[in-house]
Design an enzyme around this catalytic site. Structure first.
Site, PDB file in Angstrom:
ATOM      1  CG  ASP A 177      -9.555 -43.385 -43.759  1.00  0.00           C
ATOM      2  OD1 ASP A 177      -9.068 -43.111 -44.867  1.00  0.00           O
ATOM      3  OD2 ASP A 177      -9.683 -44.554 -43.351  1.00  0.00           O
ATOM      4  CB  CYS A 202      -7.162 -46.702 -33.637  1.00  0.00           C
ATOM      5  SG  CYS A 202      -8.508 -46.513 -34.803  1.00  0.00           S
ATOM      6  CD  GLU A 212     -12.426 -44.754 -40.522  1.00  0.00           C
ATOM      7  OE1 GLU A 212     -11.194 -44.695 -40.591  1.00  0.00           O
ATOM      8  OE2 GLU A 212     -13.049 -45.825 -40.607  1.00  0.00           O
ATOM      9  CG  HIS A 267      -0.275 -51.683 -46.832  1.00  0.00           C
ATOM     10  ND1 HIS A 267      -0.835 -52.452 -45.842  1.00  0.00           N
ATOM     11  CD2 HIS A 267       0.617 -52.470 -47.466  1.00  0.00           C
ATOM     12  CE1 HIS A 267      -0.310 -53.652 -45.898  1.00  0.00           C
ATOM     13  NE2 HIS A 267       0.567 -53.695 -46.871  1.00  0.00           N
TER      14      HIS A 267
HETATM   15  C1  PEP Z   1      -7.730 -44.624 -39.675  1.00  0.00           C
HETATM   16  O1  PEP Z   1      -8.344 -44.302 -40.699  1.00  0.00           O
HETATM   17  O2  PEP Z   1      -7.193 -43.799 -38.919  1.00  0.00           O
HETATM   18  C2  PEP Z   1      -7.592 -46.040 -39.302  1.00  0.00           C
HETATM   19  C3  PEP Z   1      -7.024 -46.390 -38.173  1.00  0.00           C
HETATM   20  O3  PEP Z   1      -8.029 -46.969 -40.197  1.00  0.00           O
HETATM   21  P1  PEP Z   1      -7.183 -47.454 -41.491  1.00  0.00           P
HETATM   22  O4  PEP Z   1      -5.796 -46.857 -41.374  1.00  0.00           O
HETATM   23  O5  PEP Z   1      -7.196 -48.923 -41.444  1.00  0.00           O
HETATM   24  O6  PEP Z   1      -7.989 -46.870 -42.594  1.00  0.00           O
HETATM   25 MG    MG Z   2      -9.582 -45.740 -41.716  1.00  0.00          MG
END
Ligand code: PEP
Ligand code: MG
Length: 602
Positions: free
Chosen positions: A458, A505, A434, A192
């Site tokens: 993920d 993403c 994911e 994060h």
């Molecule tokens: C991911 O897992 O790539 C994603 C974009 O979701 P997050 O980073 O919010 O888990």
């Molecule tokens: Mg994710």
């Protein structure tokens, strides 16, 4: 203080030069355990009481600086103040000092252990989970006993925030205007902290294991967010060099931002949509200012994490409607709640799970809390009348969850219809890919939805079996691992076979070393931190589809990640030397960083 360099994982580009400020340090092994002479018991008790008072003053100061619109943050702080004022913890700790002659730190540890024992015997999970708040409060008092200050907002000027660990809940109480960089001892490449720092446009490093041992509050340090270095007590020459690099980076950023409204189109006419990932409503302006063609991922859980009470349907409708209206006609992909793992909400507390990343998170959590989930689904549906909203379910492992989630969505539609409330019946529905299982059944999933979005953060974690927040295994976090590349390609091909759009993403989407390979696979959209958009659009514009396809072909012939990294490094660096001077890459690409270490960083 002697000059020293320590290293870690760079997760947000840029240079920061300033003073270190620790918002937390690991207390493990640092709390003294001593017995106190009878004559000194009175003094020890006073020291303990003083630490409680100081911790309270610190909390009140934090609370007073929280802006009014973040009322829920105030509630969190208020609940911590109430715990501090509860006479039980202090009373029990005092007893340990009085009766067993333990020093204040040790006595407090004993008092908390007693409380923990009592809490764990209770069957009410909510009450048991409140223990986390107690621990947070006690850590604050322990820090005061060690003479450490933890209120970053009380300091003058802007600082480099340092921490043992920074969870989303920790960061909500920080005053962003006072922060010029983040450096964290824990954490992996896609934790994060990096996501937040990139949104704020400041450098960040995680996994700096020597941080707490080597850096003290107030030390002058340079953070090299390109190479992943913390330079403690730099000399004048270094300061001058880094000042110059800072200026060059600034000039580069301005030049790319100037071109950010140009489309992401290759020299031979292949168009890639470049969208933004955002966590907060306030970031909408940053998306527009950086040429985002919309929001490809709105991580809705952040507006839940920052509060103690659940948001109600009306609040959510307003939030989503406002966001979609401001961005219209650009598209907004609203991802349903991805709570769980490291993103937990005060209202539910952290679940007691041995392995939270594989636990009750995201769609699993929502499907087991259908009432809570339906509030969000109804809110998204109601906001969909703006016309540019898509809905996306996270962490889908197979058909069963898609079907279950869509059934709840249908229920929400029926409820609205019965109540005469309008919604867009054609709102596109997508899922995040994911989990490796979703990759393997992508051909079936593609028949059920309107689009895919590949969440590589993920997907890499689950396919390579490494915790994305754990710096001990971050050397294994290899986005260009042949297995990962094959999975991404398989998903893109399955989507296109079914005629649906596929986006990516994860953080890979903003890595210039990876983008040409993804383009070679003919990915339709890339979604990334808003400030990365101008640079990535420039990379796309400087490329031809022909060369992306050729690179992809060569990459797919390589059987090891180190061969791929080497090939990519050689090919891409020659093509975009300027862009690559100013990025952090997920790849271990720098000379100083072993490309494929056989042992983890200590
Ligand atoms: C991911 O897992 O790539 C994603 C974009 O979701 P997050 O980073 O919010 O888990
Ligand atoms: Mg994710």
């Amino acid at each position: 203080m002697a000059r020293q360099v320590i290293s870690g994982i760079p997760v947000s580009a840029g240079i920061a030069i300033g003073k270190a400020f620790f918002v937390n340090r690991s207390l493990r092994g640092r709390l003294p355990r001593q017995t106190v002479a009878s004559a000194l018991i009175g003094e020890e008790i006073e020291r303990l009481e003083r630490a409680f008072v100081e911790a309270e003053t610190e909390l009140m100061a934090i609370r007073d600086r929280i802006p009014d619109e973040l009322q829920e943050h105030k509630h969190i702080i208020n609940s911590h103040v109430m715990i501090l004022k509860d006479p039980k913890i202090l009373g029990s700790a005092k007893k340990y000092v009085n009766e067993h002659q333990l020093n204040a730190e040790w006595a407090l540890e004993k008092a908390v252990a007693d409380l923990e024992k009592a809490f764990s015997a209770l069957h009410d999970t909510y009450i048991r989970e409140r223990m986390q708040d107690v621990q947070a409060v006690v850590e604050r008092v322990q820090s005061r006993l060690l003479g450490e200050q933890r209120d970053a907002s009380a300091i003058e000027g802007r600082v480099i925030i340092m921490a043992h660990d920074l969870t989303p809940a920790d960061t909500v109480v920080l005053d962003v205007n006072k922060i010029i960089a983040f450096v964290v001892a824990m954490g992996g490449k896609t934790s994060h902290t990096g996501i937040m720092a990139r949104t704020m446009g400041i450098p960040a490093m995680v996994g700096v294991s020597e941080l707490e041992a080597e850096v003290s509050d107030g030390d002058l340090v340079i953070i090299d967010g390109f190479k992943g270095k913390v330079i403690i007590a730099p000399d004048d020459e270094e300061l001058a060099t880094y000042h110059e690099l800072q200026v060059r980076f600034d000039v580069y950023q301005r030049s790319v931002v100037k071109e950010c409204l140009l489309p992401g189109e290759t020299s031979d006419g292949y168009r890639v949509k470049v969208l933004a990932n955002i966590e907060l409503f306030e970031e909408v302006a940053v998306v527009i200012d950086n040429g985002g063609e919309g929001v490809g991922l709105y991580r809705t859980e952040y507006s839940y994490i920052s509060r103690t009470e659940l948001p109600n349907e009306e609040e959510l409708v307003e939030e989503y409607t406002d966001m979609a209206s401001i961005l219209s006609p650009r598209r907004v992909v609203i991802r349903t709640l991805d709570l769980g793992a490291d993103k937990f909400m005060a209202h539910f507390g952290k679940l007691e799970e041995g392995n939270p990343a594989m636990g009750l998170r995201a769609i699993r959590f929502c499907l087991t809390h259908p009432e809570l989930f339906k509030i969000q689904l109804r809110a998204i549906l109601r906001a969909s009348v703006v016309g540019n909203i898509s809905l996306m379910f996270p962490m889908i492992s197979g058909m069963r969850e898609v079907v279950a989630a869509k059934a709840l969505l249908d229920e929400a539609r029926t409820e609205l219809r019965n109540a005469g409330i309008p919604y867009d019946p054609d709102m596109p529905i997508g899922i995040m890919i994911e989990l490796p299982s979703a990759v393997m059944v992508a051909e079936f999933l593609a028949k059920e939805v309107d689009f895919f979005s590949i969440g590589t953060n993920d997907l890499i974690q689950y396919s390579l079996g490494i915790d994305r927040t754990n710096h001990h295994v971050s050397y294994l976090y290899q986005p260009l691992h042949p297995a990962v590349l094959r999975m991404i390609k398989q998903v893109v091909d399955a989507a296109h076979q079914e005629g649906i759009e596929v986006s990516l993403c994860g953080e890979v989407a903003s890595d210039p070393y990876c983008v040409p390979i993804l383009m070679g696979m003919q990915i339709d959209c890339l979604s990334m931190s808003p400030k990365a958009i101008p640079g990535i659009k420039r990379v796309i514009r400087q490329t031809s589809m022909e060369e992306c396809k050729s690179l992809l072909r060569q990459v797919l012939e390589c059987n090891t990640v180190s061969k791929i990294n080497k090939l990519v490094k050689q090919t891409i660096f020659q093509r975009y030397p300027e862009e690559l001077t100013f990025v952090t890459s997920l790849l271990d690409i720098d000379e100083g960083v072993p490309e494929h270490p056989l042992r983890p960083a200590s």
